[in-house]
Design an enzyme around this catalytic site. Structure first.
Site, mmCIF file in Angstrom:
data_model
loop_
_atom_site.group_PDB
_atom_site.id
_atom_site.type_symbol
_atom_site.label_atom_id
_atom_site.label_comp_id
_atom_site.label_asym_id
_atom_site.label_seq_id
_atom_site.Cartn_x
_atom_site.Cartn_y
_atom_site.Cartn_z
ATOM 1 N N SER A 1 3.459 -1.966 10.353
ATOM 2 C CA SER A 1 4.908 -2.042 10.556
ATOM 3 C C SER A 1 5.513 -3.396 10.170
ATOM 4 O O SER A 1 6.414 -3.900 10.845
ATOM 5 C CB SER A 1 5.273 -1.671 12.000
ATOM 6 O OG SER A 1 4.882 -0.327 12.269
ATOM 7 N N ASN B 1 0.868 -1.173 0.000
ATOM 8 C CA ASN B 1 0.000 0.000 0.000
ATOM 9 C C ASN B 1 0.905 1.223 0.000
ATOM 10 O O ASN B 1 1.493 1.560 1.024
ATOM 11 C CB ASN B 1 -0.907 -0.028 1.240
ATOM 12 C CG ASN B 1 -1.726 1.253 1.366
ATOM 13 O OD1 ASN B 1 -1.757 2.072 0.454
ATOM 14 N ND2 ASN B 1 -2.388 1.417 2.503
ATOM 15 N N TRP B 2 1.011 1.855 -1.147
ATOM 16 C CA TRP B 2 1.931 2.985 -1.269
ATOM 17 C C TRP B 2 1.394 4.275 -0.640
ATOM 18 O O TRP B 2 2.122 5.267 -0.561
ATOM 19 C CB TRP B 2 2.254 3.250 -2.744
ATOM 20 C CG TRP B 2 3.261 2.315 -3.314
ATOM 21 C CD1 TRP B 2 3.916 1.300 -2.669
ATOM 22 C CD2 TRP B 2 3.737 2.311 -4.668
ATOM 23 N NE1 TRP B 2 4.771 0.671 -3.534
ATOM 24 C CE2 TRP B 2 4.683 1.264 -4.765
ATOM 25 C CE3 TRP B 2 3.461 3.080 -5.806
ATOM 26 C CZ2 TRP B 2 5.351 0.982 -5.961
ATOM 27 C CZ3 TRP B 2 4.117 2.787 -6.997
ATOM 28 C CH2 TRP B 2 5.058 1.745 -7.065
ATOM 29 N N LYS B 3 0.109 4.285 -0.282
ATOM 30 C CA LYS B 3 -0.487 5.499 0.298
ATOM 31 C C LYS B 3 -0.199 6.689 -0.631
ATOM 32 O O LYS B 3 -0.190 6.518 -1.835
ATOM 33 C CB LYS B 3 0.021 5.711 1.730
ATOM 34 C CG LYS B 3 -0.139 4.434 2.563
ATOM 35 C CD LYS B 3 0.097 4.598 4.027
ATOM 36 C CE LYS B 3 -0.136 3.265 4.728
ATOM 37 N NZ LYS B 3 -0.020 3.357 6.189
ATOM 38 N N GLY C 1 2.913 -0.970 4.298
ATOM 39 C CA GLY C 1 2.968 0.448 3.968
ATOM 40 C C GLY C 1 4.398 0.893 3.702
ATOM 41 O O GLY C 1 4.964 0.619 2.648
ATOM 42 N N GLY C 2 4.994 1.550 4.679
ATOM 43 C CA GLY C 2 6.318 2.155 4.522
ATOM 44 C C GLY C 2 7.365 1.269 3.871
ATOM 45 O O GLY C 2 8.088 1.711 2.964
ATOM 46 N N GLU D 1 -6.776 4.846 7.684
ATOM 47 C CA GLU D 1 -6.513 6.261 7.391
ATOM 48 C C GLU D 1 -7.724 6.898 6.709
ATOM 49 O O GLU D 1 -8.015 8.074 6.904
ATOM 50 C CB GLU D 1 -5.244 6.396 6.539
ATOM 51 C CG GLU D 1 -3.999 6.171 7.396
ATOM 52 C CD GLU D 1 -2.823 5.565 6.652
ATOM 53 O OE1 GLU D 1 -2.815 5.574 5.401
ATOM 54 O OE2 GLU D 1 -1.905 5.058 7.331
ATOM 55 N N GLY E 1 2.572 2.539 10.849
ATOM 56 C CA GLY E 1 3.533 3.633 10.726
ATOM 57 C C GLY E 1 4.211 4.004 12.039
ATOM 58 O O GLY E 1 4.856 5.040 12.138
ATOM 59 N N GLU F 1 -5.458 -4.675 10.478
ATOM 60 C CA GLU F 1 -4.441 -3.648 10.691
ATOM 61 C C GLU F 1 -4.727 -2.929 12.009
ATOM 62 O O GLU F 1 -5.533 -1.983 12.033
ATOM 63 C CB GLU F 1 -4.454 -2.638 9.541
ATOM 64 C CG GLU F 1 -4.091 -3.242 8.197
ATOM 65 C CD GLU F 1 -3.431 -2.222 7.272
ATOM 66 O OE1 GLU F 1 -2.412 -2.575 6.679
ATOM 67 O OE2 GLU F 1 -3.912 -1.083 7.172
ATOM 68 N N HIS G 1 -9.475 1.390 4.635
ATOM 69 C CA HIS G 1 -8.215 1.533 5.364
ATOM 70 C C HIS G 1 -8.434 2.485 6.544
ATOM 71 O O HIS G 1 -9.191 3.448 6.443
ATOM 72 C CB HIS G 1 -7.125 2.067 4.427
ATOM 73 C CG HIS G 1 -5.769 2.012 5.061
ATOM 74 N ND1 HIS G 1 -5.342 2.970 5.953
ATOM 75 C CD2 HIS G 1 -4.785 1.104 4.972
ATOM 76 C CE1 HIS G 1 -4.128 2.645 6.374
ATOM 77 N NE2 HIS G 1 -3.761 1.522 5.802
HETATM 78 P P1 13P Z 1 3.062 0.579 7.712
HETATM 79 O O1 13P Z 1 3.581 -0.715 7.125
HETATM 80 O O2 13P Z 1 3.786 1.790 7.224
HETATM 81 O O3 13P Z 1 2.957 0.492 9.208
HETATM 82 O O4 13P Z 1 1.554 0.758 7.160
HETATM 83 C C1 13P Z 1 0.680 -0.299 7.268
HETATM 84 C C2 13P Z 1 -0.526 -0.006 6.448
HETATM 85 O O5 13P Z 1 -1.295 0.877 6.776
HETATM 86 C C3 13P Z 1 -0.725 -0.767 5.219
HETATM 87 O O6 13P Z 1 -1.987 -0.545 4.685
#
Ligand code: 13P
Length: 249
Positions: free
Chosen positions: A213, A9-11, A234-235, A97, A173, A167, A95
């Site tokens: 994470s 997930n590149w956000k 994510g990251g 967010e 994050g 999640e 998600h």
């Molecule tokens: P991180 O891997 O950056 O914690 O993000 C997780 C996430 O929200 C994937 O959708």
């Protein structure tokens, strides 16, 4: 055996040029890897570049959101048919967010899920508790409610492609990962709810991903849990070497 799905997930990161660079670098690293399914979810703006770059490879492309209506006056929105036309096969729904910052609710998650399934996309529905809920002992209730309402009036037959991502919001994050045992326990709750909503046979086949994470260093321990059927990253998915290392856990 459930085939694991490792999704990026590149956000809100990367331009189309940066997306092309990513695929140039990662495709040789994961070439021939068929133990797991691999999906990358860039921003809408990078979908074209990503679909073109990943064509003919073992990497599928997903979107990070969709609108449930077929078309209409919904400024800034994109629907399932548009995603399909762009070559997208997967879509992240609900998600945390989007729930936190963009007013997404269990009800809009349900509408989005129905529209993704109707269109033939693979929906990745995200659920998870915030820290206060975990500390108050409410994780079980929260996960059950989010699943129950997401699955409202969705039949097992329609839901065949459904994927759920657990999640925990406090792990996104933050560098704090749920322990493999905590994740496995939460996945078992989600699977139990899926069994109530869709039947045991469906629940046994349902893939439940862990997100929060995930890094090359912890991927192996997490993916070794029988309850964990993949990762939503994510990251650590922004860097091709790091995402490839997670894929190969
Ligand atoms: P991180 O891997 O950056 O914690 O993000 C997780 C996430 O929200 C994937 O959708």
């Amino acid at each position: 055996m459930r085939k694991k799905l490792i999704a990026a997930n590149w956000k809100m990161y990367k331009t189309p040029d940066q997306a092309r660079d990513f695929f140039r670098d990662i495709l040789p690293l994961v070439h021939g890897h068929d133990r797991d399914e691999i999906v990358v979810c860039p921003t809408y703006l990078c979908l074209d570049a990503a679909v073109a770059a990943a064509k003919g490879s073992n990497v599928a492309i997903g979107a990070q959101n969709l609108h449930w209506e077929k078309e209409g006056a919904f400024t800034g929105e994109v629907n399932a048919a548009m995603l399909l036309a762009a070559g997208v096969t997967h879509v992240i729904i609900g998600h945390s967010e989007r729930r936190q910052y963009f007013g997404e609710t269990d009800d809009t998650v349900n509408l989005k899920l129905k529209s993704a399934l109707e269109a033939g996309l693979v929906p990745i529905v995200c659920v998870g508790e915030v820290l206060e809920e975990r500390e108050a002992g409410l994780t079980d209730d929260v996960l059950r409610r989010q699943c129950l309402r997401a699955f409202h009036k969705v039949s097992a037959k329609k839901a065949v492609r459904l994927v759920v991502a657990y999640e925990p919001v406090w792990a996104i994050g933050t560098g704090k990962t749920a322990t493999p045992q905590m994740a496995a326990d939460a996945h078992a709750i989600i699977r139990a709810q899926a069994a109530e909503s869709f039947g045991q046979e469906f629940a046994d086949k349902l893939r439940i991903l862990y997100g929060g994470s995930v890094k090359p260093e912890n991927a192996h321990a997490l993916m070794s849990e029988e309850e964990i059927d993949g990762a939503l990253v994510g990251g650590a998915s922004l860097d091709p070497k790091s995402f490839a290392a997670i894929v190969k856990y």
